[in-house]
Design an enzyme around this catalytic site. Sequence first.
Site, PDB file in Angstrom:
ATOM      1  N   ARG A   1       0.820  -1.226   0.000  1.00  0.00           N
ATOM      2  CA  ARG A   1       0.000   0.000   0.000  1.00  0.00           C
ATOM      3  C   ARG A   1       0.845   1.264   0.000  1.00  0.00           C
ATOM      4  O   ARG A   1       0.304   2.362  -0.016  1.00  0.00           O
ATOM      5  CB  ARG A   1      -0.901   0.015   1.247  1.00  0.00           C
ATOM      6  CG  ARG A   1      -1.960  -1.075   1.263  1.00  0.00           C
ATOM      7  CD  ARG A   1      -3.259  -0.574   0.648  1.00  0.00           C
ATOM      8  NE  ARG A   1      -3.878   0.437   1.480  1.00  0.00           N
ATOM      9  CZ  ARG A   1      -4.698   0.193   2.516  1.00  0.00           C
ATOM     10  NH1 ARG A   1      -5.000  -1.047   2.829  1.00  0.00           N
ATOM     11  NH2 ARG A   1      -5.218   1.173   3.216  1.00  0.00           N
TER      12      ARG A   1
ATOM     13  N   TYR B   1       5.500  18.536  12.636  1.00  0.00           N
ATOM     14  CA  TYR B   1       6.353  17.682  11.816  1.00  0.00           C
ATOM     15  C   TYR B   1       7.818  17.788  12.214  1.00  0.00           C
ATOM     16  O   TYR B   1       8.561  16.818  12.105  1.00  0.00           O
ATOM     17  CB  TYR B   1       6.136  17.967  10.330  1.00  0.00           C
ATOM     18  CG  TYR B   1       4.969  17.182   9.796  1.00  0.00           C
ATOM     19  CD1 TYR B   1       5.157  15.865   9.370  1.00  0.00           C
ATOM     20  CD2 TYR B   1       3.688  17.705   9.765  1.00  0.00           C
ATOM     21  CE1 TYR B   1       4.085  15.112   8.915  1.00  0.00           C
ATOM     22  CE2 TYR B   1       2.615  16.955   9.309  1.00  0.00           C
ATOM     23  CZ  TYR B   1       2.822  15.655   8.887  1.00  0.00           C
ATOM     24  OH  TYR B   1       1.765  14.904   8.443  1.00  0.00           O
TER      25      TYR B   1
ATOM     26  N   HIS C   1       2.066  19.640   3.330  1.00  0.00           N
ATOM     27  CA  HIS C   1       1.343  19.803   4.590  1.00  0.00           C
ATOM     28  C   HIS C   1       1.043  21.265   4.916  1.00  0.00           C
ATOM     29  O   HIS C   1       0.618  21.584   6.020  1.00  0.00           O
ATOM     30  CB  HIS C   1       2.138  19.166   5.738  1.00  0.00           C
ATOM     31  CG  HIS C   1       2.181  17.667   5.643  1.00  0.00           C
ATOM     32  ND1 HIS C   1       1.048  16.912   5.640  1.00  0.00           N
ATOM     33  CD2 HIS C   1       3.217  16.805   5.523  1.00  0.00           C
ATOM     34  CE1 HIS C   1       1.375  15.623   5.527  1.00  0.00           C
ATOM     35  NE2 HIS C   1       2.690  15.530   5.443  1.00  0.00           N
TER      36      HIS C   1
ATOM     37  N   HIS D   1      -0.721  25.058   4.786  1.00  0.00           N
ATOM     38  CA  HIS D   1      -2.063  25.635   4.697  1.00  0.00           C
ATOM     39  C   HIS D   1      -1.996  26.974   3.973  1.00  0.00           C
ATOM     40  O   HIS D   1      -0.956  27.632   3.970  1.00  0.00           O
ATOM     41  CB  HIS D   1      -2.650  25.811   6.100  1.00  0.00           C
ATOM     42  CG  HIS D   1      -3.018  24.512   6.741  1.00  0.00           C
ATOM     43  ND1 HIS D   1      -3.813  24.414   7.853  1.00  0.00           N
ATOM     44  CD2 HIS D   1      -2.691  23.223   6.414  1.00  0.00           C
ATOM     45  CE1 HIS D   1      -3.959  23.139   8.187  1.00  0.00           C
ATOM     46  NE2 HIS D   1      -3.278  22.404   7.337  1.00  0.00           N
TER      47      HIS D   1
ATOM     48  N   GLU E   1     -15.454  39.066  37.889  1.00  0.00           N
ATOM     49  CA  GLU E   1     -14.508  40.177  38.065  1.00  0.00           C
ATOM     50  C   GLU E   1     -14.256  40.836  36.715  1.00  0.00           C
ATOM     51  O   GLU E   1     -13.941  40.165  35.745  1.00  0.00           O
ATOM     52  CB  GLU E   1     -13.166  39.653  38.609  1.00  0.00           C
ATOM     53  CG  GLU E   1     -13.247  38.866  39.903  1.00  0.00           C
ATOM     54  CD  GLU E   1     -13.344  39.758  41.144  1.00  0.00           C
ATOM     55  OE1 GLU E   1     -13.344  40.991  40.984  1.00  0.00           O
ATOM     56  OE2 GLU E   1     -13.437  39.199  42.256  1.00  0.00           O
TER      57      GLU E   1
END
Lengths: 718, 718
Positions: B95, B235, B393, B395, B647
């Site tokens: 795989r 990572y 990885h 963004h 408070e």
Amino acid sequence: MLSAQTDYPPLFAEALARTQVQVDGAMERGFLVPTPVDMAGGYTHEVHKQNWKTLSGAGAIYRLTGDTTYAAIVRDGLLAYAEVYRDWPTHPTARSYATGKVFWQCLNDANWLVYVSEAYADVYDWLEPSVRSRINAELFRPMADFLSLENPQFFNRIHNHSTWGNAAVGMIGLVMDDEELVQRALYGIPATELPEDLRDDDSGKIMSETGRAGFLAQLDLSFSPDGYFTEGPYYLRYALSPFLLFGRMLADKRPELNNLAYRDSILGKAIDALLLQADPLGDFYPLNDSQKGMSLYAPEVVKTVDYGYYLYGQDPTLLSLAIEQGSVTLDAAGLAVATAVAAGKAQPFRPGSVAFTDGPDGQEGGVGILRAYGDGEERTGLVMKYSAQGMGHGHFDKLSYSLYDGTGEVIQDYGAARWVNIDQKGGGRYLPENQTWAKQTVAHNTLVVDRTSHYQGDIRIAENFHPDLYAWDGDGDSLQLVSAVATDAYPGRRLHRSQWLLTDSLFDHPLLIDLFRVTGDTAGVYELPTWYQGQLLAADFDYTTIDTLTAMGADHGYQHLLTEARGYPEAGTATVQWFGRGRFYTQTMITQPGDELLFVRPGANDPNFNLRRDPGFLLRREGPASTTFLAVLEAHGSYDPRVEVAERPFGSISGLHLIQDDSDYTALRFTHRDGAQWTLLLSNHDASPESIHELILDDTTYRWEGVHHLIKTNDASE
Amino acid sequence: MLSAQTDYPPLFAEALARTQVQVDGAMERGFLVPTPVDMAGGYTHEVHKQNWKTLSGAGAIYRLTGDTTYAAIVRDGLLAYAEVYRDWPTHPTARSYATGKVFWQCLNDANWLVYVSEAYADVYDWLEPSVRSRINAELFRPMADFLSLENPQFFNRIHNHSTWGNAAVGMIGLVMDDEELVQRALYGIPATELPEDLRDDDSGKIMSETGRAGFLAQLDLSFSPDGYFTEGPYYLRYALSPFLLFGRMLADKRPELNNLAYRDSILGKAIDALLLQADPLGDFYPLNDSQKGMSLYAPEVVKTVDYGYYLYGQDPTLLSLAIEQGSVTLDAAGLAVATAVAAGKAQPFRPGSVAFTDGPDGQEGGVGILRAYGDGEERTGLVMKYSAQGMGHGHFDKLSYSLYDGTGEVIQDYGAARWVNIDQKGGGRYLPENQTWAKQTVAHNTLVVDRTSHYQGDIRIAENFHPDLYAWDGDGDSLQLVSAVATDAYPGRRLHRSQWLLTDSLFDHPLLIDLFRVTGDTAGVYELPTWYQGQLLAADFDYTTIDTLTAMGADHGYQHLLTEARGYPEAGTATVQWFGRGRFYTQTMITQPGDELLFVRPGANDPNFNLRRDPGFLLRREGPASTTFLAVLEAHGSYDPRVEVAERPFGSISGLHLIQDDSDYTALRFTHRDGAQWTLLLSNHDASPESIHELILDDTTYRWEGVHHLIKTNDASE
Ligand SMILES: [Ca+2]
Ligand SMILES: [Ca+2]
Ligand SMILES: [Ca+2]
Ligand SMILES: [Mg+2]
Ligand SMILES: [Mg+2]
Ligand SMILES: [Mg+2]
Ligand SMILES: [Mg+2]
């Protein structure tokens, strides 16, 4: 540093030192007595509240150290109040059914007087007689009369507000040796001295049906014989303070009344009832109108623990609560606790299972708490609620339950929709959503029929009824049961719920087995919610999420619910799996053809974002007049994001069946994937522990004594 | 009890004792070497994983105690592997782009070999030469060749997988004194020995553009010159292990290579970079694809701290991290740490502000972290991200930020949509929502234009660009600044964000001042999200909740967002108030006519409940080609449900204005309700610390040196 301080055991010495720091700090900022104008949270409210703390702290320091600086703080403070008190009108806000003078409501004036009475007691003998006379005449007697004679609607009810009033008047009466006030506190204002047919803001009669009022009447009528308080532990915690403070002073100054032993030591039972209604993290069960997060370890509960220890039997397990609280009361009780702690007498607090009765006679249902202990003494606690309505703070949640383990809430009770004292949220009062959501049946883990709350959500109906305990096995062994019946929540339907905690080494943690039988004459739509805490992981049936989210209904709480997904389990069983706080949970439910699982969340019709958006699912069944729900909940494995290894992420139960289910018996069976099988038998008609039952299932005859019976077979590990 | 154990300092002795318990327990259960068949989480996978732990633990115990029982465990275990290894085919799962033999992927085989190499080193001298020869020939050399020559697509890339491969081959080479393997590990397989144009599973070329491979190339190319790792700290933590383990062994066995000092001590810088990218609770900032909750205190980070201390300068503040970790490595580094801890040398870990550069040459933007310390040394941390894309990885969140205080996350970065190793969630792999939500711009606290993610959400575009730091003042004093510019996220638009942390005794905690300027040529629709953590309390403008919730859009993350309410602030300022973990927060934003506030939450198009339903709000502005957003965030007060006193529940800022804002200067001003006023000036065109600026505002001439300047006036408390 106080000279006497080092002679005290550490917990006591530290509490004393903290008090001194607080009092010194307050005095440095100046002791002011402003004319009252503000609501709670406002300036004058907060100053007068601080003042009662300063005075009571100063009184304690003087008593414990003999330092007259602090006695003088009390004297001067009281004289400052005496100077102005009689000239103050009632508080200008006029927002309460019983407007105070110092605060916006008499309740807060009574709080003030309770704590200041203690301070006055501390310095009374030290004061010049002329000063005493002046303070008595110009401050305290007028204040006591104001809180009683001038406000009978506050003073003379059977209600926790009145208990504060009784305690305030009684305590100052004891200090001043004013027998008239003491008698008034103990027995209330005689009805003959009051206007006829006096009514409160809700048009309720002031005088209780019993015709009684005052402290002793509160002791008789506020608690069940077990010490349970019908509004639940959150309110018990609050209501208990005046009982304990006046009760202890009475015990000192009027020992002949023997009030601590009154009603079979009801105060001791109430203390126990409070301490036993908390989860493993110490949070009180949020039954009825409770704000979550109130705790055994709240400052307010210090005196409950200390008086429980000192006045009622020196239970060494209470000492470990005191250690966790980190403080003690600055009196003989706190000293006894601190001394015992210092002597190493503390033992683990390990509450067992307990069934509390509700109602003044203990005849109005109750609350059953099953507790089981697992590895590392981790506690699992199940709370089933079959109590009376709980008056105005009650929720429509007959036979509801909540579940707790070492991680905290597992199956949650929503609690109240209220942010106490947070101004941005409706001034800290109950929010509209408390009525429209938090009180409604669907907000709880109990059965809703035809999308209508129990008793139609009408307190006037609800307060006439209560469920009843059917069976109880809280012996602490591996199988425990709580079972109760509600016949009035829905006219013509009998609801019977039985829940077991089963501890077995084949499971990581105790199992919850939940059997809910409803029998009736007419068809219905049933929805049984499970308000789990965590992130949904998976379900073993098909479900489809919904693209357009709208409110599920128009009322009974459904106006707040969004259906996020709709699931179509096959007949047999359905499982829902979620991840809680570091732990996995799997609930297996038997399902019938046509059943649906609705994944829901509050959020609709919430114009001020007052509701928490916590998830739940409803098992929905349409049609039958009678039906039974059966579920088993497993807690298993663990996952720590620091390690990223999922231990036992899957449940172990591979089969769940209702083998027999009729008005005589229910037999259920479930199987572990490694082969072990449990058959659990329940008599639905006879809960006597002595009765002998016989049931034939699949050619096997089972005979047993008592209401329930468990048979385990095929355990490969044995 | 080990005889030697008591001679060690406590942290070390305890770690050794725990290891012995683990090894003894594993041996009691039996050391098995099953033929590999399972994926991660399956039986054979877990057994072989346990085996590497057992072998490395046993080796360490033998080394530290001389107890040959444990040496024999290593010998017998290795012989058992040697017996079967060469007969195993590649793993039957097939795989992975680089299928292993022991595990489903070469990466795990390399993990195994790294740790087992250490065990082998521990017992090497004790073994009979004939046994060594057999193990070398039948297990380790074949395994090393398999992981390199037979899998160059795994071994020869510039990638953290290859680093594991390099370390595995290099470490076993060092143990066996096999110089061919050591050279292969250090320099990779020469291109001449590989098939031409070898490509990986994504059709990428195996050989890097530099033509280099092997451990030294990884040291040169994996980190920025500051030790920053482009994929982020989650990572970095993972990637750092093989660097540290091989690096330390190299330092021992090939000191002449001086690898610890290589590239200006890049390994020491990488250690620092990891330890400096964590919030006050120790959690790593969840930049890019990070699972939340990974921590400084994870077991994996023990060696980072210990090697950092031992190999790079004995920084005593690292000792307090070791104390919190509660463990040390079972080697000279761990012993040094434990000894220093026992000697009381630990000092508080008190990270300061730091700006990391990204890119191998430090020329590709970076991450700026401002830290300010308040009462009780409470730390507030602001993280602004202007780094390169971070490869697969990364963004799409240029100029995004997140904010942390002593309670944890305040303004959150969502992190990854992934549940590592949790089978129920997509087998533990990245979920589809990682791409469709977590990576998208709107999931972050940065500007979205026209509801399109930065670089159109296309990594092929994004990896060509990066923002740049504009200005930095991280000197730790009361005013600190990070300012960065992104010119490529949206073609034709320049995004310039400047954020300050301001510490002033008039505020409970440091203020965040956030200035976001966007300049362009064409009209746009701007939405600036704030992903706050907590419960919405109030807003000072009208908003209406929405009865029918649907997805806000079709792509770029908006397909997951529900608009729960729409707010219509008047021009001027708008505030949103929420309650976090025991603390209040108030964000004041300047608004223009037509601005809207959208209260949003993920939840749409989430068919498997993979998304957290955390709240946020978007400040939305339509129309202008250029515009500026300005906000100030206050953290204030407290509320504890055990005490129920709020408070300081309200913020203190009563006015916020943009006085001037053009390509030369921005001047902003805000006012405390008690009268103090701050004027903050920023040069938008010249960030040099030496430049002199002059600006006339309201007839006042301000002159200052450097990029920014703060003027405080009207402070009544001074
Ligand atoms: Ca009434
Ligand atoms: Ca039992
Ligand atoms: Ca500065
Ligand atoms: Mg409730
Ligand atoms: Mg029994
Ligand atoms: Mg992100
Ligand atoms: Mg400076």
